[in-house]
Design a protein around this motif. Structure first.
Motif, PDB file in Angstrom:
ATOM      1  N   TYR A  19       0.838  -1.207   0.000  1.00  0.00           N
ATOM      2  CA  TYR A  19       0.000   0.000   0.000  1.00  0.00           C
ATOM      3  C   TYR A  19       0.872   1.255   0.000  1.00  0.00           C
ATOM      4  O   TYR A  19       0.570   2.232  -0.691  1.00  0.00           O
ATOM      5  N   ALA A  20       1.957   1.231   0.765  1.00  0.00           N
ATOM      6  CA  ALA A  20       2.880   2.371   0.790  1.00  0.00           C
ATOM      7  C   ALA A  20       3.520   2.557  -0.582  1.00  0.00           C
ATOM      8  O   ALA A  20       3.615   3.691  -1.084  1.00  0.00           O
ATOM      9  N   LEU A  21       3.930   1.460  -1.192  1.00  0.00           N
ATOM     10  CA  LEU A  21       4.554   1.519  -2.505  1.00  0.00           C
ATOM     11  C   LEU A  21       3.607   2.117  -3.546  1.00  0.00           C
ATOM     12  O   LEU A  21       3.994   3.012  -4.301  1.00  0.00           O
ATOM     13  N   THR A  22       2.374   1.636  -3.578  1.00  0.00           N
ATOM     14  CA  THR A  22       1.433   2.144  -4.580  1.00  0.00           C
ATOM     15  C   THR A  22       1.020   3.580  -4.272  1.00  0.00           C
ATOM     16  O   THR A  22       0.801   4.365  -5.191  1.00  0.00           O
ATOM     17  N   THR A  23       0.956   3.941  -3.011  1.00  0.00           N
ATOM     18  CA  THR A  23       0.620   5.324  -2.655  1.00  0.00           C
ATOM     19  C   THR A  23       1.720   6.271  -3.125  1.00  0.00           C
ATOM     20  O   THR A  23       1.435   7.342  -3.691  1.00  0.00           O
ATOM     21  N   VAL A  24       2.964   5.891  -2.920  1.00  0.00           N
ATOM     22  CA  VAL A  24       4.086   6.712  -3.390  1.00  0.00           C
ATOM     23  C   VAL A  24       4.063   6.807  -4.917  1.00  0.00           C
ATOM     24  O   VAL A  24       4.240   7.892  -5.487  1.00  0.00           O
ATOM     25  N   ALA A  25       3.836   5.689  -5.594  1.00  0.00           N
ATOM     26  CA  ALA A  25       3.810   5.680  -7.062  1.00  0.00           C
ATOM     27  C   ALA A  25       2.675   6.540  -7.610  1.00  0.00           C
ATOM     28  O   ALA A  25       2.873   7.315  -8.553  1.00  0.00           O
ATOM     29  N   VAL A  26       1.504   6.428  -7.020  1.00  0.00           N
ATOM     30  CA  VAL A  26       0.362   7.226  -7.478  1.00  0.00           C
ATOM     31  C   VAL A  26       0.602   8.704  -7.200  1.00  0.00           C
ATOM     32  O   VAL A  26       0.289   9.562  -8.045  1.00  0.00           O
ATOM     33  N   THR A  27       1.162   9.020  -6.062  1.00  0.00           N
ATOM     34  CA  THR A  27       1.455  10.422  -5.742  1.00  0.00           C
ATOM     35  C   THR A  27       2.466  10.989  -6.733  1.00  0.00           C
ATOM     36  O   THR A  27       2.301  12.121  -7.219  1.00  0.00           O
ATOM     37  N   ALA A  28       3.508  10.219  -7.045  1.00  0.00           N
ATOM     38  CA  ALA A  28       4.497  10.672  -8.030  1.00  0.00           C
ATOM     39  C   ALA A  28       3.846  10.909  -9.388  1.00  0.00           C
ATOM     40  O   ALA A  28       4.146  11.896 -10.071  1.00  0.00           O
ATOM     41  N   CYS A  29       2.940  10.023  -9.773  1.00  0.00           N
ATOM     42  CA  CYS A  29       2.208  10.170 -11.033  1.00  0.00           C
ATOM     43  C   CYS A  29       1.399  11.467 -11.031  1.00  0.00           C
ATOM     44  O   CYS A  29       1.440  12.234 -11.989  1.00  0.00           O
ATOM     45  N   ALA A  30       0.682  11.702  -9.956  1.00  0.00           N
ATOM     46  CA  ALA A  30      -0.160  12.899  -9.870  1.00  0.00           C
ATOM     47  C   ALA A  30       0.684  14.167  -9.927  1.00  0.00           C
ATOM     48  O   ALA A  30       0.335  15.123 -10.634  1.00  0.00           O
ATOM     49  N   GLY A  74      -4.107  -1.363  -6.135  1.00  0.00           N
ATOM     50  CA  GLY A  74      -2.767  -1.870  -6.410  1.00  0.00           C
ATOM     51  C   GLY A  74      -2.127  -2.474  -5.173  1.00  0.00           C
ATOM     52  O   GLY A  74      -1.534  -3.556  -5.236  1.00  0.00           O
ATOM     53  N   GLY A  75      -2.244  -1.786  -4.035  1.00  0.00           N
ATOM     54  CA  GLY A  75      -1.686  -2.309  -2.787  1.00  0.00           C
ATOM     55  C   GLY A  75      -2.326  -3.620  -2.384  1.00  0.00           C
ATOM     56  O   GLY A  75      -1.640  -4.574  -1.992  1.00  0.00           O
ATOM     57  N   ARG A  76      -3.635  -3.690  -2.490  1.00  0.00           N
ATOM     58  CA  ARG A  76      -4.352  -4.916  -2.112  1.00  0.00           C
ATOM     59  C   ARG A  76      -3.938  -6.089  -2.994  1.00  0.00           C
ATOM     60  O   ARG A  76      -3.663  -7.187  -2.507  1.00  0.00           O
ATOM     61  N   ALA A  77      -3.897  -5.857  -4.293  1.00  0.00           N
ATOM     62  CA  ALA A  77      -3.551  -6.942  -5.209  1.00  0.00           C
ATOM     63  C   ALA A  77      -2.070  -7.331  -5.070  1.00  0.00           C
ATOM     64  O   ALA A  77      -1.745  -8.516  -5.088  1.00  0.00           O
ATOM     65  N   LEU A  78      -1.190  -6.347  -4.929  1.00  0.00           N
ATOM     66  CA  LEU A  78       0.224  -6.670  -4.747  1.00  0.00           C
ATOM     67  C   LEU A  78       0.459  -7.456  -3.461  1.00  0.00           C
ATOM     68  O   LEU A  78       1.313  -8.334  -3.402  1.00  0.00           O
ATOM     69  N   HIS A  79      -0.299  -7.131  -2.424  1.00  0.00           N
ATOM     70  CA  HIS A  79      -0.188  -7.850  -1.156  1.00  0.00           C
ATOM     71  C   HIS A  79      -0.547  -9.323  -1.328  1.00  0.00           C
ATOM     72  O   HIS A  79       0.043 -10.196  -0.688  1.00  0.00           O
ATOM     73  N   ARG A  80      -1.493  -9.617  -2.201  1.00  0.00           N
ATOM     74  CA  ARG A  80      -1.970 -10.985  -2.400  1.00  0.00           C
ATOM     75  C   ARG A  80      -1.173 -11.753  -3.456  1.00  0.00           C
ATOM     76  O   ARG A  80      -1.155 -12.972  -3.446  1.00  0.00           O
ATOM     77  N   ALA A  81      -0.571 -11.043  -4.381  1.00  0.00           N
ATOM     78  CA  ALA A  81       0.124 -11.699  -5.492  1.00  0.00           C
ATOM     79  C   ALA A  81       1.498 -12.217  -5.071  1.00  0.00           C
ATOM     80  O   ALA A  81       2.110 -11.697  -4.140  1.00  0.00           O
ATOM     81  N   ARG A  82       1.970 -13.203  -5.798  1.00  0.00           N
ATOM     82  CA  ARG A  82       3.278 -13.791  -5.547  1.00  0.00           C
ATOM     83  C   ARG A  82       3.984 -14.053  -6.876  1.00  0.00           C
ATOM     84  O   ARG A  82       3.342 -14.226  -7.902  1.00  0.00           O
TER      85      ARG A  82
END
Length: 168
Positions: A19-30, A74-82
């Motif tokens: 979640y932190a990773l996707t939040t940083v990525a989305v913020t950078a995008c914005a 993104g955070g939720r799916a990345l947390h579940r994916a392997r």
């Protein structure tokens, strides 16, 4: 459609990291995309736009929750994916966010509605792939991206209308 199961023993610290990773990525995008936008420029004000274009303030009001949903999904799916699924999803999110920010530079930065239209069409394709990939991992996360894809499809129609009205 196969659902990927989350391992039962995931450390609590690891649960917040995607979640932190996707939040940083989305913020950078914005931030990167917003740097190109100037709706008060003489060039943009001079474009003929359709009557159904939302007012300038609506874009920020819409994008804020959409960006939040991208970060959450993104955070939720990345947390579940392997494994390969996780790497593919991370790459898909990154590519999607790059296309998202690039549209602003193509349209406003290059002062080219035609380039913007190409960018938003590429973003629409990326959205469909991101939703497919995310849904395969987590249906709830995938569904939460649907408003984002719908807004981008609306933006594509708006961009196409601006291209038709401003052929030069």
């Amino acid at each position: 459609m196969r659902q990927i199961k989350t391992p039962k023993h995931v450390s609590p610290q690891a649960s917040w990291q995607p979640y932190a990773l996707t939040t940083v990525a989305v913020t950078a995008c914005a931030v990167a995309g917003a740097a190109a936008v100037n709706p008060d420029s003489t060039w943009y004000r001079g474009l003929e736009k359709p009557r159904w274009q939302p007012p300038s303030w609506a874009f920020g009001a819409v994008w804020t929750p959409l960006y939040a949903s991208i970060a959450w999904a993104g955070g939720r799916a990345l947390h579940r994916a392997r494994g390969d699924d996780r790497r593919g999803l991370a790459a898909g999110v990154g590519a999607n966010l790059a296309l998202n920010a690039a549209w602003n530079w193509m349209f406003f930065g290059c002062r080219s509605p035609k380039a913007g239209l190409l960018g938003t069409l590429a973003l629409d394709v990326s959205n469909a792939e991101l939703i497919r990939r995310t849904t395969r991992i987590d249906r709830t996360a995938g569904r939460s991206l649907l408003p984002y894809a719908a807004w981008c499809a609306f933006a594509t129609a708006l961009n196409a209308s601006i291209v038709r009205r401003n052929p030069a």
